[in-house]
Design a protein around this motif. Structure first.
Motif, PDB file in Angstrom:
ATOM      1  N   PRO A 174       0.802  -1.226   0.000  1.00 56.22           N
ATOM      2  CA  PRO A 174       0.000   0.000   0.000  1.00 56.22           C
ATOM      3  C   PRO A 174       0.837   1.281   0.000  1.00 56.22           C
ATOM      4  CG  PRO A 174      -0.078  -1.075   2.139  1.00 56.22           C
ATOM      5  CD  PRO A 174       0.574  -2.037   1.203  1.00 56.22           C
ATOM      6  N   LEU A 175       1.975   1.272   0.703  1.00 54.03           N
ATOM      7  CA  LEU A 175       2.831   2.466   0.712  1.00 54.03           C
ATOM      8  C   LEU A 175       3.423   2.709  -0.668  1.00 54.03           C
ATOM      9  CD1 LEU A 175       4.696   2.135   4.135  1.00 54.03           C
ATOM     10  CD2 LEU A 175       2.766   3.614   3.551  1.00 54.03           C
ATOM     11  N   ASP A 176       3.729   1.632  -1.383  1.00 51.15           N
ATOM     12  CA  ASP A 176       4.237   1.767  -2.746  1.00 51.15           C
ATOM     13  C   ASP A 176       3.184   2.401  -3.654  1.00 51.15           C
ATOM     14  OD1 ASP A 176       6.306   1.512  -4.587  1.00 51.15           O
ATOM     15  OD2 ASP A 176       5.539  -0.391  -5.344  1.00 51.15           O
ATOM     16  N   LEU A 177       1.926   2.002  -3.475  1.00 53.64           N
ATOM     17  CA  LEU A 177       0.829   2.593  -4.251  1.00 53.64           C
ATOM     18  C   LEU A 177       0.650   4.062  -3.908  1.00 53.64           C
ATOM     19  CD1 LEU A 177      -1.653   2.607  -6.048  1.00 53.64           C
ATOM     20  CD2 LEU A 177      -2.957   1.541  -4.186  1.00 53.64           C
ATOM     21  N   LEU A 178       0.657   4.394  -2.618  1.00 49.75           N
ATOM     22  CA  LEU A 178       0.523   5.797  -2.199  1.00 49.75           C
ATOM     23  C   LEU A 178       1.661   6.651  -2.749  1.00 49.75           C
ATOM     24  CD1 LEU A 178      -0.668   5.853   1.538  1.00 49.75           C
ATOM     25  CD2 LEU A 178      -1.815   6.833  -0.448  1.00 49.75           C
ATOM     26  N   LEU A 179       2.888   6.126  -2.656  1.00 51.17           N
ATOM     27  CA  LEU A 179       4.046   6.871  -3.146  1.00 51.17           C
ATOM     28  C   LEU A 179       3.944   7.087  -4.650  1.00 51.17           C
ATOM     29  CD1 LEU A 179       6.666   8.033  -1.936  1.00 51.17           C
ATOM     30  CD2 LEU A 179       7.823   5.940  -2.640  1.00 51.17           C
ATOM     31  N   HIS A 180       3.408   6.112  -5.363  1.00 47.21           N
ATOM     32  CA  HIS A 180       3.211   6.258  -6.808  1.00 47.21           C
ATOM     33  C   HIS A 180       2.201   7.364  -7.115  1.00 47.21           C
ATOM     34  CE1 HIS A 180       2.334   5.330 -10.990  1.00 47.21           C
ATOM     35  NE2 HIS A 180       1.049   5.210 -10.665  1.00 47.21           N
ATOM     36  N   LEU A 181       1.103   7.402  -6.374  1.00 50.56           N
ATOM     37  CA  LEU A 181       0.088   8.440  -6.594  1.00 50.56           C
ATOM     38  C   LEU A 181       0.655   9.833  -6.316  1.00 50.56           C
ATOM     39  CD1 LEU A 181      -3.014   6.701  -4.947  1.00 50.56           C
ATOM     40  CD2 LEU A 181      -2.545   6.987  -7.399  1.00 50.56           C
ATOM     41  N   ILE A 182       1.500   9.943  -5.292  1.00 49.05           N
ATOM     42  CA  ILE A 182       2.070  11.256  -4.924  1.00 49.05           C
ATOM     43  C   ILE A 182       3.115  11.697  -5.938  1.00 49.05           C
ATOM     44  CG2 ILE A 182       3.497  12.422  -3.187  1.00 49.05           C
ATOM     45  CD1 ILE A 182       2.095  10.675  -1.081  1.00 49.05           C
ATOM     46  N   GLN A 183       4.023  10.786  -6.308  1.00 48.74           N
ATOM     47  CA  GLN A 183       5.112  11.156  -7.222  1.00 48.74           C
ATOM     48  C   GLN A 183       4.616  11.380  -8.644  1.00 48.74           C
ATOM     49  OE1 GLN A 183       7.908   7.940  -6.696  1.00 48.74           O
ATOM     50  NE2 GLN A 183       8.845   8.885  -4.875  1.00 48.74           N
ATOM     51  N   SER A 184       3.639  10.598  -9.085  1.00 52.34           N
ATOM     52  CA  SER A 184       3.141  10.759 -10.451  1.00 52.34           C
ATOM     53  C   SER A 184       2.445  12.100 -10.650  1.00 52.34           C
ATOM     54  CB  SER A 184       2.179   9.617 -10.795  1.00 52.34           C
ATOM     55  OG  SER A 184       1.043   9.641  -9.922  1.00 52.34           O
ATOM     56  N   GLN A 185       1.930  12.699  -9.568  1.00 59.58           N
ATOM     57  CA  GLN A 185       1.263  14.004  -9.653  1.00 59.58           C
ATOM     58  C   GLN A 185       2.143  15.143  -9.132  1.00 59.58           C
ATOM     59  OE1 GLN A 185      -3.238  13.531  -8.716  1.00 59.58           O
ATOM     60  NE2 GLN A 185      -2.231  11.877  -7.546  1.00 59.58           N
ATOM     61  N   ILE A 199      -5.948  12.356  -2.423  1.00 61.73           N
ATOM     62  CA  ILE A 199      -5.210  11.089  -2.430  1.00 61.73           C
ATOM     63  C   ILE A 199      -6.099   9.950  -1.933  1.00 61.73           C
ATOM     64  CG2 ILE A 199      -3.280   9.862  -1.376  1.00 61.73           C
ATOM     65  CD1 ILE A 199      -2.471  11.702  -3.617  1.00 61.73           C
ATOM     66  N   THR A 200      -6.935  10.231  -0.930  1.00 59.31           N
ATOM     67  CA  THR A 200      -7.832   9.188  -0.415  1.00 59.31           C
ATOM     68  C   THR A 200      -8.797   8.725  -1.493  1.00 59.31           C
ATOM     69  OG1 THR A 200      -7.688  10.120   1.815  1.00 59.31           O
ATOM     70  CG2 THR A 200      -9.512   8.628   1.368  1.00 59.31           C
ATOM     71  N   SER A 201      -9.382   9.669  -2.231  1.00 57.72           N
ATOM     72  CA  SER A 201     -10.321   9.309  -3.303  1.00 57.72           C
ATOM     73  C   SER A 201      -9.633   8.478  -4.377  1.00 57.72           C
ATOM     74  CB  SER A 201     -10.925  10.575  -3.914  1.00 57.72           C
ATOM     75  OG  SER A 201     -11.635  11.318  -2.939  1.00 57.72           O
ATOM     76  N   GLN A 202      -8.426   8.872  -4.780  1.00 54.31           N
ATOM     77  CA  GLN A 202      -7.700   8.137  -5.815  1.00 54.31           C
ATOM     78  C   GLN A 202      -7.313   6.735  -5.324  1.00 54.31           C
ATOM     79  OE1 GLN A 202      -4.441  10.749  -6.676  1.00 54.31           O
ATOM     80  NE2 GLN A 202      -5.665  12.162  -7.906  1.00 54.31           N
ATOM     81  N   TYR A 203      -6.907   6.645  -4.065  1.00 61.10           N
ATOM     82  CA  TYR A 203      -6.505   5.356  -3.504  1.00 61.10           C
ATOM     83  C   TYR A 203      -7.690   4.392  -3.469  1.00 61.10           C
ATOM     84  CZ  TYR A 203      -4.464   2.012  -0.193  1.00 61.10           C
ATOM     85  OH  TYR A 203      -3.991   0.874   0.406  1.00 61.10           O
ATOM     86  N   LEU A 204      -8.852   4.876  -2.996  1.00 63.33           N
ATOM     87  CA  LEU A 204     -10.046   4.022  -2.907  1.00 63.33           C
ATOM     88  C   LEU A 204     -10.541   3.636  -4.293  1.00 63.33           C
ATOM     89  CD1 LEU A 204     -11.959   5.796   0.010  1.00 63.33           C
ATOM     90  CD2 LEU A 204     -10.599   3.700   0.106  1.00 63.33           C
ATOM     91  N   GLU A 205     -10.431   4.557  -5.250  1.00 63.02           N
ATOM     92  CA  GLU A 205     -10.843   4.252  -6.613  1.00 63.02           C
ATOM     93  C   GLU A 205      -9.970   3.144  -7.202  1.00 63.02           C
ATOM     94  OE1 GLU A 205     -12.824   4.149 -10.116  1.00 63.02           O
ATOM     95  OE2 GLU A 205     -13.414   5.149  -8.245  1.00 63.02           O
ATOM     96  N   TYR A 206      -8.701   3.178  -6.897  1.00 63.92           N
ATOM     97  CA  TYR A 206      -7.802   2.137  -7.390  1.00 63.92           C
ATOM     98  C   TYR A 206      -8.185   0.780  -6.809  1.00 63.92           C
ATOM     99  CZ  TYR A 206      -3.476   0.346  -9.384  1.00 63.92           C
ATOM    100  OH  TYR A 206      -2.564  -0.338 -10.143  1.00 63.92           O
TER     101      TYR A 206
END
Length: 246
Positions: free
Chosen positions: A16-27, A39-46
């Motif tokens: 999960p931390l890898d996914l969060l870090l990807h969402l933060i760095q990609s944006q 970030i919460t909305s994007q994480y839950l959507e994924y």
């Protein structure tokens, strides 16, 4: 669904931390100022997309999703305007930010070692050529003494000194030989035999000693004294020779 089956990871992510870090760095989001609602909305959507594909999701992903929702709810709580002197609370995101920073550091370190492992050729350790049980054999007793070892060592030092002699400049004030000859005549007048070393001990400096030695040679040349030596490098015995014979 049995909890023991919730062990699969999401595709292309290590957790999960890898996914969060990807969402933060990609944006290109500042990791220390995360827009928690976005970030919460994007994480839950994924996660919903993964569930729609009938993929099993590891339980740790749901733990992080609950953490995101908790942080989001804290921002939605109204502030109490009726209580004075309220101490400012800590940022609810701090704990999550620290986890993401640590994970980012370890991920970079892991990537570095992986790259080094691919670049550096495989090496194989080799056993020592010399047995660790080998011992130095002492010299047989009686073949050499401690005195002989010391003498040999002294000779080595002497040879080394000859190979690399000390250099120095000495200014010698010449002492008249006649003055030293008179000195020896006075010593031999009182005694028939005198020691050269004893006479040298009475000198004030090296110039006088050189003059004394030259005077000794001159008197011997004129057959006024006889020089004898009991052993090599030993003292010189100076004996007066009378004009009518010894």
């Amino acid at each position: 669904m049995d909890k023991s089956n919730l062990t699969l990871e999401l595709p292309n992510f290590e957790g999960p931390l890898d996914l969060l870090l990807h969402l933060i760095q990609s944006q290109k989001i500042d990791i220390y100022d995360i827009p928690i609602a976005q970030i919460t909305s994007q994480y839950l959507e994924y996660l919903r997309q993964m569930q729609s594909l009938n993929l099993q999701i590891a339980g740790e992903y749901f733990v992080v999703s609950s953490t995101l929702l908790r942080i989001k709810s804290q921002y939605l709580l109204p502030q109490n305007d009726f209580v004075d002197d309220i101490q400012p609370d800590e940022d609810p995101r701090d704990e999550l930010v620290q986890q993401l920073v640590q994970y980012s550091v370890f991920k970079k370190i892991s990537a570095y070692f992986k790259e080094r492992n691919e670049e550096v050729p495989i090496t194989v350790a080799k056993e020592a050529s010399v047995s660790t049980t080998a011992k130095v054999q002492p010299l047989p007793k009686g073949q050499i003494t401690a005195q002989e070892l010391a003498t040999t060592f002294t000779m080595v030092l002497h040879r080394l000194k000859l190979q690399q002699p000390d250099t120095a400049s000495i200014r010698v004030a010449e002492t008249p030989i006649n003055e030293m000859m008179d000195f020896l005549h006075g010593q031999l007048k009182r005694k028939r035999q005198v020691s050269f070393f004893a006479c040298a001990d009475k000198m004030q400096n090296i110039s006088d000693v050189i003059g004394l030695f030259l005077a000794t040679l001159e008197l011997c040349k004129k057959q006024l004294i006889q020089i004898t030596q009991a052993r090599e490098f030993g003292d010189l015995n100076l004996e007066r020779i009378d004009t009518n014979g010894k």
